[in-house]
Design an enzyme around this catalytic site. Structure first.
Site, PDB file in Angstrom:
ATOM      1  N   CYS A 112     -39.076  23.716 -61.974  1.00 23.92           N
ATOM      2  CA  CYS A 112     -40.248  24.599 -61.890  1.00 23.92           C
ATOM      3  C   CYS A 112     -40.132  25.773 -62.853  1.00 23.92           C
ATOM      4  O   CYS A 112     -39.194  26.563 -62.785  1.00 23.92           O
ATOM      5  CB  CYS A 112     -40.424  25.108 -60.458  1.00 23.92           C
ATOM      6  SG  CYS A 112     -41.868  26.181 -60.278  1.00 23.92           S
ATOM      7  N   GLU A 117     -50.469  20.932 -67.253  1.00 22.78           N
ATOM      8  CA  GLU A 117     -50.363  19.898 -66.207  1.00 22.78           C
ATOM      9  C   GLU A 117     -51.653  19.088 -66.140  1.00 22.78           C
ATOM     10  O   GLU A 117     -51.637  17.882 -65.938  1.00 22.78           O
ATOM     11  CB  GLU A 117     -50.093  20.541 -64.840  1.00 22.78           C
ATOM     12  CG  GLU A 117     -48.755  21.245 -64.756  1.00 22.78           C
ATOM     13  CD  GLU A 117     -48.548  21.872 -63.384  1.00 22.78           C
ATOM     14  OE1 GLU A 117     -48.235  21.144 -62.436  1.00 22.78           O
ATOM     15  OE2 GLU A 117     -48.738  23.109 -63.248  1.00 22.78           O
TER      16      GLU A 117
HETATM   17  C1  HEM Z   1     -46.949  30.064 -58.813  1.00 19.94           C
HETATM   18  C2  HEM Z   1     -47.243  29.253 -59.796  1.00 19.94           C
HETATM   19  C3  HEM Z   1     -46.435  28.025 -60.166  1.00 19.94           C
HETATM   20  C4  HEM Z   1     -46.423  27.486 -61.416  1.00 19.94           C
HETATM   21  C5  HEM Z   1     -47.206  27.986 -62.617  1.00 19.94           C
HETATM   22  C6  HEM Z   1     -45.552  26.347 -61.360  1.00 19.94           C
HETATM   23  C7  HEM Z   1     -45.334  25.511 -62.450  1.00 19.94           C
HETATM   24  C8  HEM Z   1     -44.699  24.280 -62.350  1.00 19.94           C
HETATM   25  C9  HEM Z   1     -44.757  23.240 -63.344  1.00 19.94           C
HETATM   26  C10 HEM Z   1     -45.515  23.316 -64.670  1.00 19.94           C
HETATM   27  C11 HEM Z   1     -44.036  22.183 -62.890  1.00 19.94           C
HETATM   28  C12 HEM Z   1     -43.829  20.836 -63.596  1.00 19.94           C
HETATM   29  C13 HEM Z   1     -44.841  19.871 -63.027  1.00 19.94           C
HETATM   30  C14 HEM Z   1     -44.823  18.540 -63.689  1.00 19.94           C
HETATM   31  O1  HEM Z   1     -44.389  18.429 -64.869  1.00 19.94           O
HETATM   32  O2  HEM Z   1     -45.246  17.563 -63.043  1.00 19.94           O
HETATM   33  C15 HEM Z   1     -43.501  22.573 -61.608  1.00 19.94           C
HETATM   34  C16 HEM Z   1     -42.691  21.763 -60.834  1.00 19.94           C
HETATM   35  C17 HEM Z   1     -42.225  22.133 -59.567  1.00 19.94           C
HETATM   36  N1  HEM Z   1     -42.493  23.301 -58.897  1.00 19.94           N
HETATM   37 FE1  HEM Z   1     -43.609  24.854 -59.561  1.00 19.94          FE
HETATM   38  N2  HEM Z   1     -45.031  26.219 -60.119  1.00 19.94           N
HETATM   39  C18 HEM Z   1     -45.554  27.206 -59.328  1.00 19.94           C
HETATM   40  C19 HEM Z   1     -45.310  27.399 -57.974  1.00 19.94           C
HETATM   41  C20 HEM Z   1     -44.422  26.643 -57.218  1.00 19.94           C
HETATM   42  C21 HEM Z   1     -44.175  26.846 -55.812  1.00 19.94           C
HETATM   43  C22 HEM Z   1     -44.887  27.867 -54.928  1.00 19.94           C
HETATM   44  C23 HEM Z   1     -43.200  25.942 -55.443  1.00 19.94           C
HETATM   45  C24 HEM Z   1     -42.561  25.717 -54.102  1.00 19.94           C
HETATM   46  C25 HEM Z   1     -42.640  26.561 -53.077  1.00 19.94           C
HETATM   47  C26 HEM Z   1     -42.861  25.174 -56.624  1.00 19.94           C
HETATM   48  C27 HEM Z   1     -41.913  24.165 -56.675  1.00 19.94           C
HETATM   49  C28 HEM Z   1     -41.865  23.221 -57.683  1.00 19.94           C
HETATM   50  C29 HEM Z   1     -41.125  21.979 -57.579  1.00 19.94           C
HETATM   51  C30 HEM Z   1     -40.274  21.510 -56.402  1.00 19.94           C
HETATM   52  C31 HEM Z   1     -41.352  21.280 -58.772  1.00 19.94           C
HETATM   53  C32 HEM Z   1     -40.846  19.880 -59.147  1.00 19.94           C
HETATM   54  C33 HEM Z   1     -41.840  18.865 -58.651  1.00 19.94           C
HETATM   55  C34 HEM Z   1     -41.378  17.444 -58.813  1.00 19.94           C
HETATM   56  O3  HEM Z   1     -40.163  17.180 -58.821  1.00 19.94           O
HETATM   57  O4  HEM Z   1     -42.277  16.585 -58.962  1.00 19.94           O
HETATM   58  N3  HEM Z   1     -43.618  25.636 -57.669  1.00 19.94           N
HETATM   59  N4  HEM Z   1     -43.924  23.850 -61.291  1.00 19.94           N
END
Ligand code: HEM
Ligand code: HEM
Lengths: 369, 369
Positions: free
Chosen positions: B66, B245
């Site tokens: 993330c 995304e």
């Molecule tokens: C607040 C704004 C947020 C942004 C801009 C953001 C951005 C991103 C991006 C760009 C990815 C890659 C997605 C992909 O390539 O499919 C990602 C993955 C991830 N994010 Fe965030 N995120 C945010 C909030 C969060 C929150 C609130 C959580 C958990 C409480 C979180 C947990 C994760 C996790 C676990 C992944 C990996 C998902 C997977 O393995 O498929 N993110 N995030």
């Protein structure tokens, strides 16, 4: 310092691989006996010409960071193991450029100079690539030229290099070669050995007037090739360029030519906010200019979409041959539009195979990611 | 089947970390004794509200993939551990969307439903995200909608879902929840709970007429959150979107909406050769459209340049706090213009920390790279 132990097992593995992939060479035992005897007597052994050629090609095939490996069998190997005097090495680098340039129809070439041998250190090329542009720090602290080569330029000046009377952003540095414990030897690259492509754009006419250019042949000259236990510290090799190397790194990186802010402004883009994606737009146009200019000049170049497809073809061929093909995702995925290239959407083998190319100084990566 | 052994060490580590990072909680020994006794008596333990909140935030902080972690402390944690009936879980997913959407000013939210407990399996959400668009296979083999959701759409239809009378490419699927050994429960998402943004472009007027749109809240609903030895298989969480995304993956991937060839053609680009970089140009314009449309609609979104900078700020803060910050290069580097974002030019810690989020089925990655 302890004397380097020769890795006999590595030599054996290599000789066996050479025979296994070339059944017409006959039984491997005779050659293995020779190699063992030679190592026992001299502390090292000498590759046959066939071994050197095969070894260099497989070193390329095993380069996990290289997307261009489909044509690994076509590598032209120049056997220059008798050449060890720094001035001769430098002169042969000039000849390397001529052979590789081939009037624009770039040929993949490697020049293999004297290997490391017990009691006689090998010559080393100080340039990261045979062709490098100088960098000069101005009085205001700013840099003219390729900031990546600041140290190399200082080294050249310290060793008596005469920069052009009027210094510019694309002054070609001399080739610098050194054998341990001796003074560096400098040889200027004759202008007619360095093919360069002036940058222009299919629509943005002002781009041509900037005077930006790049050299045609990317010849990495500071990596150590290792074949069957033998180190070749001077073995410059080249392919042709993939456009993004020039358009997304050399001319775009903050610590290289950093052209995007200027191009964005000249394109009239709104650079006041990242959300306009002005950087991305300038980047694509710069990369279009690179591909366009090389094509216009009749110089071989490849784009990242074509090369990604070719690399997948290579993977299939290697799989069909029963070989694993190690690849480093972060180097294989292009720095432009990575997500829409097919190489993005998969995993790769990650073990390290031999023969291979290594950073000159163990533990140091010459090209920082 | 062997009963799952509770990992007491993991529980202890977590409770100690919670106290170490929150000195005002006082001595940790009393709480550790409680946890030990509870596990001995019941085979598990129950997090305090403070532990749940802290644990969920740290699970985010530890998500190596993330890029958006700078604001990890701001995560709003909805404690719904008493909710385990599938229909209730589905209804609370609707409420989650409302809380997160917040009229366009997106709030990062997690809804934590009943955990896995000895003898009572937890409910599971089948949707990868709360909001998913259906995919229909036509008679010619082609797909209308988001091809990624073909299996999910079939599952919905098998369970009695009524698609709209006139099927379209952006039909919102119902939320599907199942508890092991029982029938799936389907709940339709009320249209007013699903904020969507119609796509338009600052200059390319025809784009608006394509009827392309995307939903405002990315709420991943099929990952398992693990805190201190306890598994929460239903814990949907959301941030706001990073434009790529949608613009470089959801709408661009071959096996999703695959819009680039169409956009390239409508832009009048020369799609006969890769060297024109028409794909890259179409990609940038699609991404501009995404950022432009969300901004117009007043819906929070971030671009990959800004987010890369923020992530570097986050790394600095974590370092200053004496913590390592694991990050997965291939997920952190954006799929558009990777090479010119500052996150490209460095290495990251790679160990896996707990608490964290995991694929629903161990060994399966829900989002294929
Ligand atoms: C607040 C704004 C947020 C942004 C801009 C953001 C951005 C991103 C991006 C760009 C990815 C890659 C997605 C992909 O390539 O499919 C990602 C993955 C991830 N994010 Fe965030 N995120 C945010 C909030 C969060 C929150 C609130 C959580 C958990 C409480 C979180 C947990 C994760 C996790 C676990 C992944 C990996 C998902 C997977 O393995 O498929 N993110 N995030
Ligand atoms: C024929 C055309 C070729 C193409 C299009 C090509 C393409 C590339 C590209 C794009 C890179 C990444 C460069 C970077 O990000 O800095 C690379 C790296 C590399 N290539 Fe190739 N290559 C070609 C030929 C060769 C040849 C002939 C060799 C060796 C005989 C070779 C060995 C390597 C090695 C060792 C690296 C990693 C360099 C490092 O670690 O800095 N390549 N190649």
């Amino acid at each position: 310092e302890t004397p380097t132990e020769f890795d006999i097992a590595e030599a054996e593995d290599f000789v066996r691989q050479h025979h296994a992939e070339n059944p017409d060479l006959g039984k491997v035992e005779a050659r293995l006996a020779e190699v063992h005897a030679e190592i026992a007597a001299t502390g090292t052994y000498r590759h046959t010409t066939a071994e050197l050629t095969f070894g260099a090609r497989v070193a390329w095939r095993n380069s996990a960071r290289c997307i261009g490996r489909l044509y690994w069998r076509s590598l032209k190997v120049r056997d220059l193991r008798e050449v060890s005097e720094p001035a001769d090495v430098a002169r042969e680098c000039v000849e390397h450029l001529r052979v590789a340039t081939n009037g624009g129809k770039i040929r993949p070439v490697i020049s293999v100079f004297a290997p490391e041998e017990p009691g006689s250190p090998a010559p080393r090329i100080l340039n990261e690539q045979i062709v490098r542009y100088a960098a000069y720090r101005g009085k205001d602290g700013g840099v003219m030229g390729d900031a990546r080569n600041l140290a190399l330029t200082e080294e050249a000046l310290r060793n008596g290099w005469q920069p052009p009377a009027e210094r510019g952003p694309f002054d070609v540095l001399p080739v610098m070669v050194r054998t341990e414990g001796r003074k560096s030897c400098l040889v200027d690259l004759p202008p007619d050995a360095v093919l360069e492509v002036p940058l222009s754009h299919p629509e943005l006419d002002w781009l041509e007037k900037l005077g930006v250019r790049w050299h045609a042949v990317p010849a990495i000259s500071n990596m150590r090739m290792r074949i069957g236990g033998i180190d070749y510290p001077s073995a410059p090799f080249n392919g042709w360029y993939m456009g993004t190397e020039i358009g997304a790194r050399n001319l775009a990186d903050h610590d290289r030519y950093d052209l995007l802010p200027y191009i964005g402004k000249r394109m009239g883009l709104d650079t006041s906010s990242e959300q306009t994606l002005w950087r991305d737009r300038a980047l694509v146009e710069l990369n279009r200019a690179v591909l366009h200019s090389f094509a216009q000049a009749g110089v071989t170049i490849t784009d990242h979409h074509t090369e990604s497809q070719r690399f997948l073809t290579h993977l299939k061929k290697e799989e069909a041959a029963g070989r694993s093909c190690p690849a480093d995702w972060s180097w294989i995925v292009p720095p432009v539009s990575g997500g829409i290239t097919p190489v993005y959407h998969r995993y790769y083998d990650s073990e390290e195979l031999l023969p291979n190319f290594f950073p000159s100084t163990p533990g140091t990566c010459p090209v920082q990611h």
